[in-house]
Design a protein around this motif. Sequence first.
Motif, PDB file in Angstrom:
ATOM      1  N   GLN A  39      37.560  36.383  49.453  1.00 32.55           N
ATOM      2  CA  GLN A  39      37.149  34.998  49.135  1.00 32.55           C
ATOM      3  C   GLN A  39      38.284  34.145  48.610  1.00 32.55           C
ATOM      4  O   GLN A  39      38.057  33.234  47.809  1.00 32.55           O
TER       5      GLN A  39
ATOM      6  N   GLN B  41      39.873  32.266  50.592  1.00 38.21           N
ATOM      7  CA  GLN B  41      39.738  31.093  51.474  1.00 38.21           C
ATOM      8  C   GLN B  41      41.114  30.589  51.889  1.00 38.21           C
ATOM      9  O   GLN B  41      41.322  29.384  52.032  1.00 38.21           O
TER      10      GLN B  41
ATOM     11  N   VAL C 167      48.247  33.062  40.802  1.00 37.11           N
ATOM     12  CA  VAL C 167      47.558  31.781  40.636  1.00 37.11           C
ATOM     13  C   VAL C 167      48.584  30.658  40.678  1.00 37.11           C
ATOM     14  O   VAL C 167      49.742  30.844  40.309  1.00 37.11           O
TER      15      VAL C 167
ATOM     16  N   VAL D  27      38.737  25.634  46.893  1.00 38.71           N
ATOM     17  CA  VAL D  27      37.713  25.938  45.887  1.00 38.71           C
ATOM     18  C   VAL D  27      37.684  24.874  44.783  1.00 38.71           C
ATOM     19  O   VAL D  27      37.133  25.118  43.714  1.00 38.71           O
TER      20      VAL D  27
ATOM     21  N   GLN E  36      39.710  29.548  38.221  1.00 38.90           N
ATOM     22  CA  GLN E  36      39.054  29.344  39.513  1.00 38.90           C
ATOM     23  C   GLN E  36      40.018  29.502  40.676  1.00 38.90           C
ATOM     24  O   GLN E  36      39.585  29.620  41.824  1.00 38.90           O
ATOM     25  N   CYS E  37      41.320  29.478  40.393  1.00 39.28           N
ATOM     26  CA  CYS E  37      42.322  29.501  41.460  1.00 39.28           C
ATOM     27  C   CYS E  37      42.323  30.859  42.152  1.00 39.28           C
ATOM     28  O   CYS E  37      42.294  31.897  41.501  1.00 39.28           O
ATOM     29  N   THR E  38      42.349  30.843  43.507  1.00 43.89           N
ATOM     30  CA  THR E  38      42.355  32.109  44.240  1.00 43.89           C
ATOM     31  C   THR E  38      43.758  32.486  44.688  1.00 43.89           C
ATOM     32  O   THR E  38      43.945  33.508  45.328  1.00 43.89           O
TER      33      THR E  38
END
Lengths: 494, 181
Positions: B48, B50, B110, B130, B147-149
Motif C-alpha cells: 500500500q 501506492q 519517509v 495518500v 502517513q507517508c508511505t
Amino acid sequence: MAARSTFPAGLVLDAHKQQACGTPIVDLPLPRQVALALDQGSGYGAEPVVAVGAAVAMGTLVARTDYPFASALHSPLAGTVVAIETRAAAVEGGRSVCIVIESNGSDRIDDSIRPVADPDSLSPEQLTQRLRDAGIAGLGGAGFPTATKLASARDRGAQTLLLNGAECEPWICCDDALMRSAADDVVRGALILRRAAGAVRCVIAIEDDKPAAIAAMTGAIERQRDAALKVVVVPAVYPQGAERQLITTVTGVEVPADGLPADAGVICQNVATAAAVARWATRGEPILSRVVTVTGSGVAHPCNIRAPIGTALATLVAAAGGYRGTPLRLIAGGNMTGRALASDEAGLTKAMNCVLVATRDDIGSRLGAVELPCIRCGDCSNVCPAGLLPQQLYRAALADAHDALRQLGVRDCIDCGLCDYVCPSQIPLTDRFRDARRRLNAAEATAQKAADARERHELRTRRLQETATAEQQAFESVRNRARQPGDDAAGGKS
Amino acid sequence: MNPDAVFVAVLVAAALAVTLGVALGWAASLIEPDADSLVERIDALLPQTQCGQCRYPGCRPYAAAIASGAAEIDRCPPGGDATVRALAALLDRSPRPLDPAFGAPKPAQVAWIDEEKCIGCARCLPACPVDAIVGAPRQMHTVITAQCTGCELCLPPCPVDCIELRPVPAVSLRYRQPRAA
C-alpha cells in the motif's frame, strides 16, 4: 488470615533469600555521580528539562513527561548536570539516554520539596496528579507509573487495593527487608493509595516464608486500627507475586486476558511503592532512592541497600563488599525474570529490585547448555501459571505463524521463565516468546499502516473522481445552455 | 436377475446424472466467479505504498492486473521478496525473484521537506497518493510522517529539490536480550 488455594500451576523454587536478608538495610552514602536513564524500566522515556551545565539540587525535576507510561525524574544529588548522552542502562536494548549528574558535595534540597501539609485534604484526583509529579512508579519491577494505574482503577471502580508483598522471585528480599524495618510507612502509604484509587479495602499479601514481615505488618495494622486493612498470607509458590496470579490467589477471580485487574475490582501496588508514597507524604520527597537487594555468590557480603536512583551498579556491588570468586553474570532482577547486563556501569533504576552477581554455583547448570529438540514432554504446560501451552507456542514462534501465536496467547505470557526452567531440552522458551511478540507487534503495526494508507488512497481517488465528474457536468451544462439559442433560431426558421 | 431391472437401474442412474449435470452447469453460469474477492485478497498482501513502481496507478490496480493475469507477481520492490512469497502462496504459483526492471527493494523511508528551501509552490500536494503533505500556495509545506508511505512520487514535481527521503528508525528485530541464566 491465610489464603486457602493459590493460582493454578507455578513451582516452588529454592529461595536463596537468607544470604541478603540477615542484615539491616544499608544506607549508601551519596555517590559522586549518578546516571539517570530516561527510561526507568517501563519501556518509555521522559524528556529532559535541564541542559548540560545546569545546577540542580536534591529533588529538582530533571525530566518530565505527559506520556502515561513514563514517569518524571528528579535529581537525587545536589550538583551539576555534566552530560546527557546514550549510555549503558538496565533497560531493554541495554542502552538509554541518561542524564548524568555530578555531586558538588552539598546536600542542598530543592525549594519545591516540602512536606505535604495534609494529604487527607486532597481529592483523589489531586493526589493522583501529585504522585505523578513526584515520579512515583511501580517499584516492584515493572516501573509502571502509579498515577496511571490509580486513574484507571478509579474509572473502573476498583474496590480493593491489593498491596503486593509476595516477593516470589528467588534471591530478592528488598520488600521483605522494607516491610520489617518500615512497616508503618508501608501502611501509611497504603492508606493514601487506597484513597487515591477510590478503593474501600486494602489487602496486603505476603508469602508464608516471610514470618518476620508478616508479624511486622500485622503489628503496624493493629496500631492503625482500621478494619478495612488486613494481611493475607499466601503460599510461597513462584510466581505468586505476578499481578494476575496474586489476584487469583487472593480473590479467587481470574483477570480476563483482555481486561485489567481493575475489571476484577482490584488495583495492585507494590509494598515498596506504598513506602515511597509515605516518604512523599511526610517529606515531600519524589522518588530519589530505593531499596535494592545486592546478592549472589559473586558478592562478598550480600545485603539490602537504600541507594539513590542512578547509582552505578559497580558502586552498589562495592558497598556489598565487592566481587568475590569468578562472577559469570551480572543480572538486574532475579534469576528468573532478570536482565543480564553487559557492564556494571549501568545505573540503578526505579524498577530494579535486585542486582544478582551469579557464579557457576548459582546458574552453572544452565550455562553453556546445548539446546536440544523439543521432546513434547509437556512439563512446560504443567508449570505455566498463565495456563498457556508453551510447546505449541514454541512451534508457532519458530514458524512465525502470527495467527497461531495470537490464538495461543503469546501476549498473555508473563515472562516468568518457568517453562525455560523446567525444559529438559534447555530450550530458551521465554526468549523465543519475547522475540515472537516483538515480531508480531511489528507486523501488526505495518499492517495497520498499510490499511491506513489504503483508506487514504481510496478516499483521495474517490475525491478526484467526484471533482472530475462535477467539472464534466458543469462543462456540459454550460455547453447545453450555449446550444439552446441556436436550437430556438432553427425553430424560428421553420 | 431380471435383465429389465438392470436396464431400468442404469437408465435411472444415467437420467439422474444428466439432470444433475445440467442443473450444476446452469447454477455455475448464474454465480459469477468472484473476481473482486481475489483482487481484495491480493491487494491485502501488497504494501500500500501506492508508489506506482509496478507501472500501475496504485496497489489495487496492480492487484486487479495480477488477478486477471495481465501482470506477474514480481513487480513490487517495496514489498520485496516477502510480498512475492505471500502472493505466490495465495495464487499457488512458485515464488520468483523481483524483476529488477521495476526497481530494487529499499529500507523503509519517509519524505522530509527542507523548510528552509521550500518555496511553497504546492506542486507536491497533488502528487502525494495518500494526502500526506500539508501546505498551500506560498505557505510552508510539511510531511505528515506517520502517513507517508515513502513512495518518492513527490520528488519529481519539486522545482527546488527540497524533499529528501529519510530512513524510518525501525525497531530492531534482530536484537536478542543476553540470557540471564
